[in-house]
Design a protein around this motif. Structure first.
Motif, PDB file in Angstrom:
ATOM      1  N   GLU A 331       0.839  -1.209   0.000  1.00 18.06           N
ATOM      2  CA  GLU A 331       0.000   0.000   0.000  1.00 18.06           C
ATOM      3  C   GLU A 331       0.874   1.261   0.000  1.00 18.06           C
ATOM      4  O   GLU A 331       0.651   2.197  -0.753  1.00 18.06           O
ATOM      5  CB  GLU A 331      -0.935  -0.026   1.212  1.00 18.06           C
ATOM      6  CG  GLU A 331      -1.947   1.101   1.253  1.00 18.06           C
ATOM      7  CD  GLU A 331      -2.677   1.303  -0.077  1.00 18.06           C
ATOM      8  OE1 GLU A 331      -2.797   2.457  -0.520  1.00 18.06           O
ATOM      9  OE2 GLU A 331      -3.103   0.293  -0.707  1.00 18.06           O
ATOM     10  N   LEU A 332       1.922   1.221   0.839  1.00 18.98           N
ATOM     11  CA  LEU A 332       2.840   2.368   0.899  1.00 18.98           C
ATOM     12  C   LEU A 332       3.522   2.600  -0.455  1.00 18.98           C
ATOM     13  O   LEU A 332       3.650   3.743  -0.913  1.00 18.98           O
ATOM     14  CB  LEU A 332       3.909   2.139   1.971  1.00 18.98           C
ATOM     15  CG  LEU A 332       3.458   2.329   3.424  1.00 18.98           C
ATOM     16  CD1 LEU A 332       4.522   1.819   4.387  1.00 18.98           C
ATOM     17  CD2 LEU A 332       3.157   3.805   3.694  1.00 18.98           C
ATOM     18  N   PHE A 333       3.950   1.509  -1.096  1.00 20.39           N
ATOM     19  CA  PHE A 333       4.628   1.670  -2.399  1.00 20.39           C
ATOM     20  C   PHE A 333       3.654   2.134  -3.488  1.00 20.39           C
ATOM     21  O   PHE A 333       4.051   2.854  -4.402  1.00 20.39           O
ATOM     22  CB  PHE A 333       5.356   0.376  -2.796  1.00 20.39           C
ATOM     23  CG  PHE A 333       6.761   0.330  -2.241  1.00 20.39           C
ATOM     24  CD1 PHE A 333       7.778   1.038  -2.855  1.00 20.39           C
ATOM     25  CD2 PHE A 333       7.059  -0.384  -1.084  1.00 20.39           C
ATOM     26  CE1 PHE A 333       9.073   1.015  -2.338  1.00 20.39           C
ATOM     27  CE2 PHE A 333       8.343  -0.400  -0.561  1.00 20.39           C
ATOM     28  CZ  PHE A 333       9.357   0.305  -1.184  1.00 20.39           C
ATOM     29  N   ARG A 334       2.363   1.730  -3.375  1.00 17.04           N
ATOM     30  CA  ARG A 334       1.370   2.240  -4.328  1.00 17.04           C
ATOM     31  C   ARG A 334       1.229   3.756  -4.188  1.00 17.04           C
ATOM     32  O   ARG A 334       1.139   4.466  -5.185  1.00 17.04           O
ATOM     33  CB  ARG A 334       0.013   1.564  -4.106  1.00 17.04           C
ATOM     34  CG  ARG A 334      -0.152   0.327  -4.973  1.00 17.04           C
ATOM     35  CD  ARG A 334      -1.515  -0.320  -4.837  1.00 17.04           C
ATOM     36  NE  ARG A 334      -1.359  -1.764  -4.958  1.00 17.04           N
ATOM     37  CZ  ARG A 334      -1.531  -2.637  -3.978  1.00 17.04           C
ATOM     38  NH1 ARG A 334      -1.946  -2.240  -2.773  1.00 17.04           N
ATOM     39  NH2 ARG A 334      -1.317  -3.917  -4.196  1.00 17.04           N
ATOM     40  N   GLN A 335       1.283   4.208  -2.956  1.00 17.13           N
ATOM     41  CA  GLN A 335       1.198   5.658  -2.725  1.00 17.13           C
ATOM     42  C   GLN A 335       2.420   6.362  -3.324  1.00 17.13           C
ATOM     43  O   GLN A 335       2.303   7.419  -3.926  1.00 17.13           O
ATOM     44  CB  GLN A 335       1.116   5.952  -1.230  1.00 17.13           C
ATOM     45  CG  GLN A 335      -0.227   5.571  -0.607  1.00 17.13           C
ATOM     46  CD  GLN A 335      -0.239   5.816   0.899  1.00 17.13           C
ATOM     47  OE1 GLN A 335       0.483   6.679   1.397  1.00 17.13           O
ATOM     48  NE2 GLN A 335      -1.067   5.057   1.614  1.00 17.13           N
ATOM     49  N   ILE A 336       3.587   5.733  -3.157  1.00 10.58           N
ATOM     50  CA  ILE A 336       4.820   6.302  -3.741  1.00 10.58           C
ATOM     51  C   ILE A 336       4.703   6.331  -5.263  1.00 10.58           C
ATOM     52  O   ILE A 336       5.027   7.326  -5.906  1.00 10.58           O
ATOM     53  CB  ILE A 336       6.070   5.485  -3.320  1.00 10.58           C
ATOM     54  CG1 ILE A 336       6.296   5.620  -1.805  1.00 10.58           C
ATOM     55  CG2 ILE A 336       7.304   5.927  -4.081  1.00 10.58           C
ATOM     56  CD1 ILE A 336       7.311   4.664  -1.223  1.00 10.58           C
ATOM     57  N   ALA A 337       4.175   5.239  -5.814  1.00  7.94           N
ATOM     58  CA  ALA A 337       4.033   5.149  -7.269  1.00  7.94           C
ATOM     59  C   ALA A 337       3.126   6.272  -7.796  1.00  7.94           C
ATOM     60  O   ALA A 337       3.413   6.872  -8.837  1.00  7.94           O
ATOM     61  CB  ALA A 337       3.478   3.785  -7.658  1.00  7.94           C
ATOM     62  N   ASP A 338       2.035   6.565  -7.057  1.00  5.49           N
ATOM     63  CA  ASP A 338       1.148   7.660  -7.465  1.00  5.49           C
ATOM     64  C   ASP A 338       1.882   8.991  -7.446  1.00  5.49           C
ATOM     65  O   ASP A 338       1.727   9.818  -8.336  1.00  5.49           O
ATOM     66  CB  ASP A 338      -0.064   7.729  -6.531  1.00  5.49           C
ATOM     67  CG  ASP A 338      -1.055   6.612  -6.843  1.00  5.49           C
ATOM     68  OD1 ASP A 338      -0.948   6.049  -7.956  1.00  5.49           O
ATOM     69  OD2 ASP A 338      -1.900   6.296  -5.981  1.00  5.49           O
ATOM     70  N   LEU A 339       2.713   9.155  -6.405  1.00  2.87           N
ATOM     71  CA  LEU A 339       3.458  10.409  -6.256  1.00  2.87           C
ATOM     72  C   LEU A 339       4.491  10.607  -7.366  1.00  2.87           C
ATOM     73  O   LEU A 339       4.837  11.721  -7.719  1.00  2.87           O
ATOM     74  CB  LEU A 339       4.216  10.411  -4.921  1.00  2.87           C
ATOM     75  CG  LEU A 339       3.477  10.875  -3.671  1.00  2.87           C
ATOM     76  CD1 LEU A 339       4.333  10.624  -2.449  1.00  2.87           C
ATOM     77  CD2 LEU A 339       3.162  12.377  -3.767  1.00  2.87           C
ATOM     78  N   ARG A 340       5.059   9.477  -7.876  1.00  3.64           N
ATOM     79  CA  ARG A 340       6.211   9.551  -8.780  1.00  3.64           C
ATOM     80  C   ARG A 340       5.837   9.102 -10.181  1.00  3.64           C
ATOM     81  O   ARG A 340       6.638   8.477 -10.881  1.00  3.64           O
ATOM     82  CB  ARG A 340       7.347   8.640  -8.245  1.00  3.64           C
ATOM     83  CG  ARG A 340       7.644   8.771  -6.769  1.00  3.64           C
ATOM     84  CD  ARG A 340       8.501   9.925  -6.415  1.00  3.64           C
ATOM     85  NE  ARG A 340       9.813   9.888  -7.048  1.00  3.64           N
ATOM     86  CZ  ARG A 340      10.713  10.869  -6.935  1.00  3.64           C
ATOM     87  NH1 ARG A 340      10.422  11.941  -6.217  1.00  3.64           N
ATOM     88  NH2 ARG A 340      11.856  10.787  -7.546  1.00  3.64           N
TER      89      ARG A 340
END
Ligand SMILES: [Zn+2]
Ligand SMILES: [Zn+2]
Length: 361
Positions: A331-340
């Motif tokens: 979930e945390l990496f999905r949020q990072i992916a959205d950001l980047r």
């Protein structure tokens, strides 16, 4: 090739006796024991060869008829045979010496990498021969000494007169009674049974210098076994074997290791403690570090062989991606992916050994 008659200084109709006499005279003049001029040696060979041909009736006839020289220079029954017939074979050169040089020995010494970095003392047990303390290498029972050989009277060789086609000549052979030593030992030393040396276990204290390479061979002159009859010591050769290290590898005098860094430390930056041969060293992991980046630690490598100064230590960064991610991490990496979103997977030029050299202590 010169004419055989000219070589001997006789006419073409010389008798066998004249040829023999001429050769005998020249040989005594040119013999290497008498005449050490290099051209005398050459002439001696030529003259001897001429005699070989002209003293054999068949060969002489062939030679006179202009036939092939059957010996082709040297050969036939040979220079040595003629030489021996005249001068008595084995050259008596006085008695031989009893003592001999000890043999060389090869040993192996195992080193760890940290011993290589700084050099290390090594004590090695060796089986060797040492001087017999009872007789100090003389081979005789204390208080006695060798006596002159009765048979050869100390010369080490026996002269014998033999008849040959050229008359009586002397030959010389090593004396069997004293094995050519010219002396006999009636009372052998008990300590070494007349060997002048005894087997022993000895500790060899070595100081292996820093910087040696695996496979290097060191020579220790005159530190090997004592020879027969207290003869000079042989040499010891030491083959250096360096064991592989679990972490560090060596390139010249530089040392290399790899530091695994988790993604979050690579993004946020951190400090890490690493174990070097000089103890623990703290290094800075810069925020944004990339896989393959190197941390360069000066003078923490291997000490230069027979010199001063040391190589460096290189720590190569390797980023570690989580192999298994739980729901929360995903979930945390999905949020990072959205950001980047703007960052793409893309192809770039291969840069082998692309290292940004960071100085960091
Ligand atoms: Zn002895
Ligand atoms: Zn003898």
């Amino acid at each position: 090739m010169s004419d055989h008659y000219e070589a001997l200084g006789v006419s073409r109709d010389a008798t066998d006796d004249q040829i023999k006499k001429a050769y005998r005279k020249l040989a005594r003049e040119l013999h290497p024991d008498v005449n050490d001029a290099p051209e005398a040696q050459e002439r001696f060979k030529t003259v001897t060869h001429a005699y070989e041909v002209l003293s054999d009736p068949d060969e002489r006839r062939k030679y006179d008829m202009g036939g092939q020289d059957p010996f082709g220079g040297m050969g036939g029954f040979g220079f040595g045979d003629i030489f021996d017939t005249f001068f008595g074979g084995g050259q008596a050169r006085g008695p031989r010496t009893r003592s001999e040089r000890g043999q060389d020995a090869l040993i192996r010494v195992d080193m760890t990498l940290d011993e290589v970095v700084f050099g290390a003392p090594k004590s090695i047990e060796i089986d060797t021969a040492v001087l017999c303390e009872t007789c100090s290498g003389s081979c005789c029972r204390p208080g006695t000494s060798p006596s002159v050989c009765d048979i050869c009277r100390g010369s080490g060789s026996i002269q014998r007169q033999v008849r040959s086609l050229l008359g009586n000549v002397m030959t010389s052979q090593p004396c069997g009674a004293c094995s050519g030593f010219g002396q006999v030992i009636a009372d052998k030393c008990d300590g070494c049974r007349g060997q002048g040396r005894v087997r022993a276990r000895r500790t060899l204290d070595l100081n292996i210098p820093a910087g040696v390479e695996d496979g290097l061979r060191l020579q220790l002159s005159g530190q090997g076994e004592v020879g027969f009859a207290g003869g000079p010591q042989g040499d010891i050769y030491v083959d250096v074997a360096v064991r592989a290290h679990d972490i560090y590898s060596r390139n010249g005098d530089d040392l290399h290791c790899t530091l695994e860094v988790p993604l979050h430390d690579a993004v946020l930056g951190n400090r890490a403690k690493i174990e070097t041969f000089d103890g623990e060293v703290e290094v800075q992991i810069e925020a944004g570090v990339q896989s393959g980046d190197q941390i360069h630690l000066k003078n923490l490598g291997v000490t230069h062989l027979r010199g001063s100064g040391r190589g460096d230590l290189f720590v190569t960064i390797q980023l570690v991606t989580p192999k298994k991610a739980d729901q929360k991490l995903k979930e945390l990496f999905r949020q990072i992916a959205d950001l980047r979103k703007s960052e793409e997977i893309k192809l770039v030029k291969h840069t082998q050994g692309h290292f940004s050299r960071r100085k960091n202590r």
